[in-house]
Design a protein around this motif. Structure first.
Motif, PDB file in Angstrom:
ATOM      1  N   TYR A 133       0.836  -1.195   0.000  1.00 20.53           N
ATOM      2  CA  TYR A 133       0.000   0.000   0.000  1.00 20.53           C
ATOM      3  C   TYR A 133       0.872   1.247   0.000  1.00 20.53           C
ATOM      4  O   TYR A 133       1.774   1.386   0.822  1.00 20.53           O
ATOM      5  CB  TYR A 133      -0.880   0.030   1.246  1.00 20.53           C
ATOM      6  CG  TYR A 133      -1.857  -1.125   1.371  1.00 20.53           C
ATOM      7  CD1 TYR A 133      -3.167  -0.991   0.922  1.00 20.53           C
ATOM      8  CD2 TYR A 133      -1.476  -2.330   1.954  1.00 20.53           C
ATOM      9  CE1 TYR A 133      -4.074  -2.028   1.067  1.00 20.53           C
ATOM     10  CE2 TYR A 133      -2.383  -3.381   2.093  1.00 20.53           C
ATOM     11  CZ  TYR A 133      -3.674  -3.225   1.651  1.00 20.53           C
ATOM     12  OH  TYR A 133      -4.571  -4.249   1.792  1.00 20.53           O
ATOM     13  N   THR A 154      -5.849  -3.227  10.026  1.00 20.79           N
ATOM     14  CA  THR A 154      -6.925  -4.038   9.473  1.00 20.79           C
ATOM     15  C   THR A 154      -8.075  -3.894  10.453  1.00 20.79           C
ATOM     16  O   THR A 154      -7.893  -4.175  11.647  1.00 20.79           O
ATOM     17  CB  THR A 154      -6.508  -5.519   9.360  1.00 20.79           C
ATOM     18  OG1 THR A 154      -5.247  -5.582   8.702  1.00 20.79           O
ATOM     19  CG2 THR A 154      -7.536  -6.326   8.598  1.00 20.79           C
ATOM     20  N   LYS A 205       3.243  -0.318   3.860  1.00 21.77           N
ATOM     21  CA  LYS A 205       2.593  -1.542   4.352  1.00 21.77           C
ATOM     22  C   LYS A 205       2.636  -2.637   3.300  1.00 21.77           C
ATOM     23  O   LYS A 205       2.204  -2.441   2.167  1.00 21.77           O
ATOM     24  CB  LYS A 205       1.142  -1.231   4.712  1.00 21.77           C
ATOM     25  CG  LYS A 205       0.379  -2.438   5.246  1.00 21.77           C
ATOM     26  CD  LYS A 205      -1.077  -2.109   5.499  1.00 21.77           C
ATOM     27  CE  LYS A 205      -1.863  -3.325   5.945  1.00 21.77           C
ATOM     28  NZ  LYS A 205      -3.313  -3.066   5.958  1.00 21.77           N
ATOM     29  N   ASN A 253      -1.588 -12.473   1.723  1.00 20.46           N
ATOM     30  CA  ASN A 253      -2.796 -13.213   2.071  1.00 20.46           C
ATOM     31  C   ASN A 253      -2.623 -14.672   1.734  1.00 20.46           C
ATOM     32  O   ASN A 253      -2.176 -15.010   0.639  1.00 20.46           O
ATOM     33  CB  ASN A 253      -3.959 -12.720   1.194  1.00 20.46           C
ATOM     34  CG  ASN A 253      -4.746 -11.630   1.870  1.00 20.46           C
ATOM     35  OD1 ASN A 253      -5.264 -11.839   2.958  1.00 20.46           O
ATOM     36  ND2 ASN A 253      -4.831 -10.483   1.219  1.00 20.46           N
TER      37      ASN A 253
HETATM   38  O1  LIG Z   1      -4.229  -5.310   4.176  1.00 14.93           O
HETATM   39  C1  LIG Z   1      -5.034  -5.623   5.034  1.00 14.93           C
HETATM   40  O2  LIG Z   1      -4.936  -5.250   6.212  1.00 14.93           O
HETATM   41  C2  LIG Z   1      -6.217  -6.465   4.659  1.00 14.93           C
HETATM   42  C3  LIG Z   1      -6.133  -6.962   3.262  1.00 14.93           C
HETATM   43  C4  LIG Z   1      -7.340  -7.725   2.872  1.00 14.93           C
HETATM   44  O3  LIG Z   1      -8.325  -7.718   3.541  1.00 14.93           O
HETATM   45  C5  LIG Z   1      -7.350  -8.527   1.640  1.00 14.93           C
HETATM   46  O4  LIG Z   1      -6.380  -8.447   0.866  1.00 14.93           O
HETATM   47  O5  LIG Z   1      -8.328  -9.259   1.405  1.00 14.93           O
END
Ligand SMILES: O=C(O)CCC(=O)C(=O)O
Ligand SMILES: [Fe+2]
Length: 467
Positions: free
Chosen positions: A353, A399, A443, A447
């Motif tokens: 990000y 999050t 950040k 996942n």
């Molecule tokens: O970056 C995050 O804290 C959450 C990311 C997320 O929810 C996702 O990629 O589905």
């Protein structure tokens, strides 16, 4: 001889005078052109000096990264025109430049940060992002340009803030040639009227007309604003049966209000925001999950090994951070070397990000209406999420779980875990979550979605829909 006759030479002297004049004008334009290029080079050289070798810290500041992208896009487009043909093409063939969308995107990111974290425009424009993080003070032109991006996308809420700020900066600036006050007032008047302050828009327009009495649009707008005010006053009078002249009709009173003297204007954020979005922003501003003492008492930390031989030797640090839905953080589960490896694998499961980067509230599982969501994978719905944090984030970037009020602060090497589905296969709507915009820092997350297939023995099905 006629060539040296005085009459003839006198005539030619006129030619010479015209030549000198014309060359001087040309020189002046050339000096101005070179001066503009030189100023730009100095700005970017200064930027390089600060950023080089210090990239994480420098670009971790949203104002710095916004300005950086701006220099390579909007500002460079303007300089390009002052250079010989092919100059920029040769560069573009060799180097990657960000796109104009990158520019508007980073501006939007900055404005998003302003909303989410309730940052005061003047503080942001003075480089005070937080008590700990400072950046350079924005110039009037930089404030204006940010307002222009908002204006172009029809966002008059931010246009008003940033044009007002541009005006304040212009008043304090020594070198006022960088931006024309008329342009600022023109945008400010329009945004102000769009935000419902017609009287103030009229005052701003009159201020503009003092500098440029023949400004066509301003003259037309003046009539337009006056008509609105008049009609409004008339209808008010009709309603009340009141025949007193309304103060708002007196133009001399209005122009006495200088628009840059802290004139109180209404500037409300458009109220088409979803209630969920407000909750989401509110949670982003908090720095922890807020639970009742009773619920908090149920949470625990422990070493976990699941009877796995390696884990018996080196158990995992497990922290339950929420009871319903159960959300866990596992600490120190990935090493720096593993993080470096994961970062190098560009994949949709890995996210980095940037300025104001965020992810709106969503579910990780597919709803019943999205029948084919994961059918091509043939692995079923996403039973659980394992979210690895690969960086600490200086500020923001949590999050959050808007429905249940959960707030997880990213911690390098830790991973969050929760079930998206009940054992019945029904989705747990309380798992709706979002990534807050990154305010300061960088950040990275990875996942790992655990799908239904292959988990039949580890997490057997239940017939109870909510089990
Ligand atoms: O970056 C995050 O804290 C959450 C990311 C997320 O929810 C996702 O990629 O589905
Ligand atoms: Fe997600």
């Amino acid at each position: 001889e006629s060539f040296t006759s005085t009459t003839h030479l006198t005539q030619l002297l006129k030619t010479e005078i015209a030549l000198a004049k014309s060359l001087e004008t040309h020189l002046k334009q050339e000096y101005e052109r070179l001066d503009q290029i030189e100023k730009f080079v100095n700005v970017i050289k200064d930027e390089i000096r600060q950023a080089q070798g210090n990239e994480e810290y420098y670009f971790g500041n949203p104002v710095n990264s916004y300005l950086f992208i701006k220099h390579l896009t909007a500002d460079w487009y303007n300089i390009e025109e002052l250079l010989p043909t092919n100059f920029s093409k040769n560069l573009a063939d060799k180097w990657i430049f960000p796109s104009f969308e990158d520019y508007t995107g980073s501006a939007t990111g900055l404005l998003r940060l302003q909303d989410t974290y309730k940052l005061n425009t003047s503080q942001l424009a003075n480089g005070e992002i937080s008590t700990k993080f400072k950046s350079k003070r924005l110039s009037a032109l930089e404030c204006y340009d940010l307002g222009r991006v908002a204006y172009t996308s029809g966002d008059f809420y931010h246009t008003l803030m940033w044009m007002q700020e541009a005006l304040d900066h212009l008043d304090k600036e020594q070198n006022k040639t960088s931006i024309n006050k008329i342009d600022i007032l023109d945008h400010l008047a329009y945004a102000t009227s769009q935000q419902g302050n017609v009287e103030h828009a009229l005052a701003v327009t009159e201020e503009l007309l003092k500098i440029s009495p023949n400004h066509i649009r301003a003259n037309n707008n003046k009539i337009y604003y006056e008509t609105i005010i008049k009609n409004r006053t008339l209808s008010k009078q009709q309603r009340k049966g009141d025949t007193n002249t309304n103060e708002a009709l007196n133009p001399s009173l209005l122009s006495a209000n200088s628009p840059n003297k802290n004139y109180k204007v209404k500037n409300e954020r458009p109220d088409d925001l979803l209630e969920e979005h407000e909750l989401y922003e509110e949670l982003c501003r908090q720095n922890q999950t807020r639970l009742s003492p009773q619920r908090e008492a149920k949470l625990f930390c422990r070493y976990r090994h699941n009877n796995h031989p390696l884990l018996i030797l080196r158990p995992v640090k497990e922290e339950q951070v929420l009871d319903q839905p159960a959300i866990f953080l596992f600490h120190d589960v990935v090493s720096d070397a593993e993080i470096a490896e994961i970062k190098s694998l560009a994949s949709p499961k890995i996210a980095n990000y940037g300025v104001g980067g965020h992810y709106e509230p969503h579910f990780d599982f597919a709803r019943k209406s999205e029948k084919d969501a994961f059918s091509s994978l043939g692995v079923g719905n996403r039973i659980a999420t394992w979210l690895t944090y690969m960086t600490d984030v200086e500020q923001g970037g949590a999050t959050v779980f808007p429905i249940v009020g959960g707030h997880l602060k990213p911690k390098k090497g830790s991973a969050a875990f929760w079930y998206n589905l009940y054992a019945s296969g029904e989705g747990d709507y309380n798992t709706r979550h979002a990534a807050c915009p990154v305010l300061i820092g960088n950040k990275w997350v990875a996942n790992k979605w655990i799908h239904e297939r292959g988990q039949e023995f580890r997490r057997p099905c239940s017939l109870d829909p909510m089990a």
